[in-house]
Design a protein around this motif. Structure first.
Motif, PDB file in Angstrom:
ATOM      1  N   GLY A   1       1.432 -52.944  -1.532  1.00 61.22           N
ATOM      2  CA  GLY A   1       1.556 -53.560  -0.219  1.00 61.22           C
ATOM      3  C   GLY A   1       0.160 -53.989   0.170  1.00 61.22           C
ATOM      4  O   GLY A   1      -0.710 -53.141   0.366  1.00 61.22           O
ATOM      5  N   VAL A   2      -0.076 -55.296   0.232  1.00 61.79           N
ATOM      6  CA  VAL A   2      -1.443 -55.804   0.408  1.00 61.79           C
ATOM      7  C   VAL A   2      -1.623 -56.476   1.768  1.00 61.79           C
ATOM      8  O   VAL A   2      -0.985 -57.487   2.072  1.00 61.79           O
ATOM      9  N   GLY A   3      -2.512 -55.927   2.588  1.00 56.04           N
ATOM     10  CA  GLY A   3      -2.832 -56.539   3.873  1.00 56.04           C
ATOM     11  C   GLY A   3      -3.838 -57.657   3.675  1.00 56.04           C
ATOM     12  O   GLY A   3      -4.864 -57.461   3.006  1.00 56.04           O
ATOM     13  N   VAL A   4      -3.563 -58.820   4.250  1.00 60.13           N
ATOM     14  CA  VAL A   4      -4.461 -59.968   4.060  1.00 60.13           C
ATOM     15  C   VAL A   4      -5.240 -60.310   5.331  1.00 60.13           C
ATOM     16  O   VAL A   4      -5.906 -61.336   5.400  1.00 60.13           O
ATOM     17  N   GLY A   5      -5.165 -59.448   6.347  1.00 55.06           N
ATOM     18  CA  GLY A   5      -5.879 -59.717   7.584  1.00 55.06           C
ATOM     19  C   GLY A   5      -5.075 -60.586   8.536  1.00 55.06           C
ATOM     20  O   GLY A   5      -3.971 -61.021   8.224  1.00 55.06           O
ATOM     21  N   PRO A   6      -5.626 -60.870   9.712  1.00 55.50           N
ATOM     22  CA  PRO A   6      -4.879 -61.552  10.770  1.00 55.50           C
ATOM     23  C   PRO A   6      -4.800 -63.063  10.659  1.00 55.50           C
ATOM     24  O   PRO A   6      -3.942 -63.682  11.275  1.00 55.50           O
ATOM     25  N   GLY A   7      -5.692 -63.693   9.911  1.00 56.99           N
ATOM     26  CA  GLY A   7      -5.649 -65.157   9.871  1.00 56.99           C
ATOM     27  C   GLY A   7      -6.867 -65.798   9.242  1.00 56.99           C
ATOM     28  O   GLY A   7      -6.763 -66.772   8.507  1.00 56.99           O
ATOM     29  N   ASP A   8      -8.045 -65.259   9.526  1.00 53.12           N
ATOM     30  CA  ASP A   8      -9.283 -65.800   8.984  1.00 53.12           C
ATOM     31  C   ASP A   8      -9.379 -65.433   7.501  1.00 53.12           C
ATOM     32  O   ASP A   8      -9.434 -64.252   7.157  1.00 53.12           O
ATOM     33  N   PRO A   9      -9.413 -66.418   6.599  1.00 54.23           N
ATOM     34  CA  PRO A   9      -9.481 -66.130   5.159  1.00 54.23           C
ATOM     35  C   PRO A   9     -10.691 -65.273   4.775  1.00 54.23           C
ATOM     36  O   PRO A   9     -10.639 -64.533   3.790  1.00 54.23           O
ATOM     37  N   GLU A  10     -11.773 -65.354   5.572  1.00 56.24           N
ATOM     38  CA  GLU A  10     -12.973 -64.580   5.251  1.00 56.24           C
ATOM     39  C   GLU A  10     -12.788 -63.087   5.523  1.00 56.24           C
ATOM     40  O   GLU A  10     -13.609 -62.274   5.097  1.00 56.24           O
ATOM     41  N   LEU A  11     -11.712 -62.733   6.221  1.00 52.94           N
ATOM     42  CA  LEU A  11     -11.434 -61.317   6.476  1.00 52.94           C
ATOM     43  C   LEU A  11     -10.567 -60.692   5.384  1.00 52.94           C
ATOM     44  O   LEU A  11     -10.224 -59.514   5.461  1.00 52.94           O
ATOM     45  N   LEU A  12     -10.199 -61.468   4.394  1.00 51.22           N
ATOM     46  CA  LEU A  12      -9.468 -60.930   3.246  1.00 51.22           C
ATOM     47  C   LEU A  12     -10.439 -60.070   2.449  1.00 51.22           C
ATOM     48  O   LEU A  12     -11.523 -60.521   2.075  1.00 51.22           O
ATOM     49  N   THR A  13     -10.075 -58.826   2.176  1.00 52.76           N
ATOM     50  CA  THR A  13     -11.006 -57.916   1.506  1.00 52.76           C
ATOM     51  C   THR A  13     -11.137 -58.221   0.022  1.00 52.76           C
ATOM     52  O   THR A  13     -10.253 -58.825  -0.595  1.00 52.76           O
ATOM     53  N   MET A  14     -12.252 -57.785  -0.546  1.00 50.78           N
ATOM     54  CA  MET A  14     -12.483 -57.981  -1.980  1.00 50.78           C
ATOM     55  C   MET A  14     -11.421 -57.259  -2.806  1.00 50.78           C
ATOM     56  O   MET A  14     -10.976 -57.746  -3.839  1.00 50.78           O
ATOM     57  N   LYS A  15     -11.004 -56.090  -2.326  1.00 50.72           N
ATOM     58  CA  LYS A  15      -9.988 -55.328  -3.046  1.00 50.72           C
ATOM     59  C   LYS A  15      -8.652 -56.047  -3.040  1.00 50.72           C
ATOM     60  O   LYS A  15      -7.939 -56.089  -4.046  1.00 50.72           O
ATOM     61  N   ALA A  16      -8.310 -56.634  -1.881  1.00 52.51           N
ATOM     62  CA  ALA A  16      -7.060 -57.384  -1.786  1.00 52.51           C
ATOM     63  C   ALA A  16      -7.074 -58.561  -2.754  1.00 52.51           C
ATOM     64  O   ALA A  16      -6.086 -58.825  -3.447  1.00 52.51           O
ATOM     65  N   VAL A  17      -8.192 -59.269  -2.819  1.00 53.53           N
ATOM     66  CA  VAL A  17      -8.319 -60.408  -3.740  1.00 53.53           C
ATOM     67  C   VAL A  17      -8.122 -59.955  -5.180  1.00 53.53           C
ATOM     68  O   VAL A  17      -7.378 -60.579  -5.947  1.00 53.53           O
ATOM     69  N   ARG A  18      -8.775 -58.867  -5.547  1.00 51.58           N
ATOM     70  CA  ARG A  18      -8.672 -58.379  -6.922  1.00 51.58           C
ATOM     71  C   ARG A  18      -7.234 -57.996  -7.272  1.00 51.58           C
ATOM     72  O   ARG A  18      -6.720 -58.379  -8.334  1.00 51.58           O
ATOM     73  N   VAL A  19      -6.590 -57.250  -6.389  1.00 46.95           N
ATOM     74  CA  VAL A  19      -5.221 -56.795  -6.662  1.00 46.95           C
ATOM     75  C   VAL A  19      -4.271 -57.986  -6.771  1.00 46.95           C
ATOM     76  O   VAL A  19      -3.435 -58.047  -7.686  1.00 46.95           O
ATOM     77  N   ILE A  20      -4.378 -58.931  -5.850  1.00 45.01           N
ATOM     78  CA  ILE A  20      -3.497 -60.101  -5.870  1.00 45.01           C
ATOM     79  C   ILE A  20      -3.659 -60.889  -7.161  1.00 45.01           C
ATOM     80  O   ILE A  20      -2.679 -61.312  -7.788  1.00 45.01           O
TER      81      ILE A  20
END
Length: 259
Positions: free
Chosen positions: A7-26
């Motif tokens: 279950g991956v949280g991508v933040g509220p809207g700003d792409p720059e708030l996407l975490t490095m861990k989320a990017v890697r997992v996705i």
């Protein structure tokens, strides 16, 4: 060996708030689970080709996918599982839908594929992801939550204010349901997804003399900020978030009126 469900949280809207861990997992997962709120989608659809043009409308409707795409994450050619997540409150209907979604994910996990369910904000805060997540967990599959920046934290940052200090309480309230009792609580109150309740909330705030500010579509291109009840329109996006404080802790006075 079975696959892992994330279950991956991508933040509220700003792409720059996407975490490095989320990017890697996705990027490492075999399949992206895309939640879709559309009357046209009534059952899960698995697209192994990842052909975006065929299901472009579903991808457009998924704010989480748009965030991931705008962040430059490589998802265009990945296999996708489109999951129906209608905005209804009928418990029986929702149970059937969530059961069907979980079963469709489990088929992929049995085939040793890792799947990432992308969701706005954080998966643990009023997320449709958890309805599927809990079912898969109970079925014995390996599951992992990847946290994301919650919308209320991003909104507070956007407003240059703190949510809670010292002994001040913080209450997160889902505005899509009954909110009368929640508004009586002491401390800071956050009303999430408050679009349909705006006139009522404005009335209560004015009666009780509370300070109110609102961020609409926080972090998105259509973001709007409102500093008082007088500025807030009676109609706004579903992704509208209120932050209410008792007047004695006046927000504008605390922050020196900074916007």
């Amino acid at each position: 060996m079975s696959g892992i469900f994330y279950g991956v949280g991508v933040g509220p809207g700003d792409p720059e708030l996407l975490t490095m861990k989320a990017v890697r997992v996705i990027e490492e997962c075999d399949v992206i689970a895309v939640p879709v709120s559309s009357k046209d989608l009534t059952e899960p659809i698995y697209d192994i080709t990842g052909e975006e043009q065929v299901y472009a409308e579903y991808l457009k409707r998924c704010a989480a996918y748009q965030i991931v795409q705008n962040a430059g994450v490589h998802v265009q050619k990945k296999a996708k599982l489109y999951l129906p997540m209608p905005m209804v409150k009928d418990k029986i209907q929702l149970q059937k839908i969530h059961d069907a979604c979980a079963k469709s994910v489990e088929k992929l996990l049995k085939a040793s594929k890792n799947a990432a369910f992308i969701t706005l904000g954080d998966p643990t805060v009023y997320s449709t992801c958890m309805y599927v997540y809990k079912r898969i967990y109970r079925s014995g599959y390996e599951t992992k939550i990847i946290p994301g920046v919650p919308s209320f934290c991003a909104a507070a940052a956007r407003l240059d204010m703190s949510l809670a200090e010292n002994k001040e309480e913080l209450h997160i309230i889902p505005a899509s349901y009954e909110i009368e009792e929640g508004l009586k609580l002491r401390g800071t109150k956050v009303l999430m997804k408050a679009g349909k309740k705006i006139p009522y909330v404005k009335k209560i705030v004015q009666e009780q003399g509370m300070e109110i500010r609102m961020v609409e579509n926080c972090g998105m291109e259509t973001e709007k900020v409102y500093e008082s009840a007088d500025e807030i329109p009676d109609e706004a996006s579903y992704y509208s978030l209120f932050i209410l404080k008792e007047k004695k802790a006046g927000m504008k006075e605390e922050m020196g009126g900074k916007k």
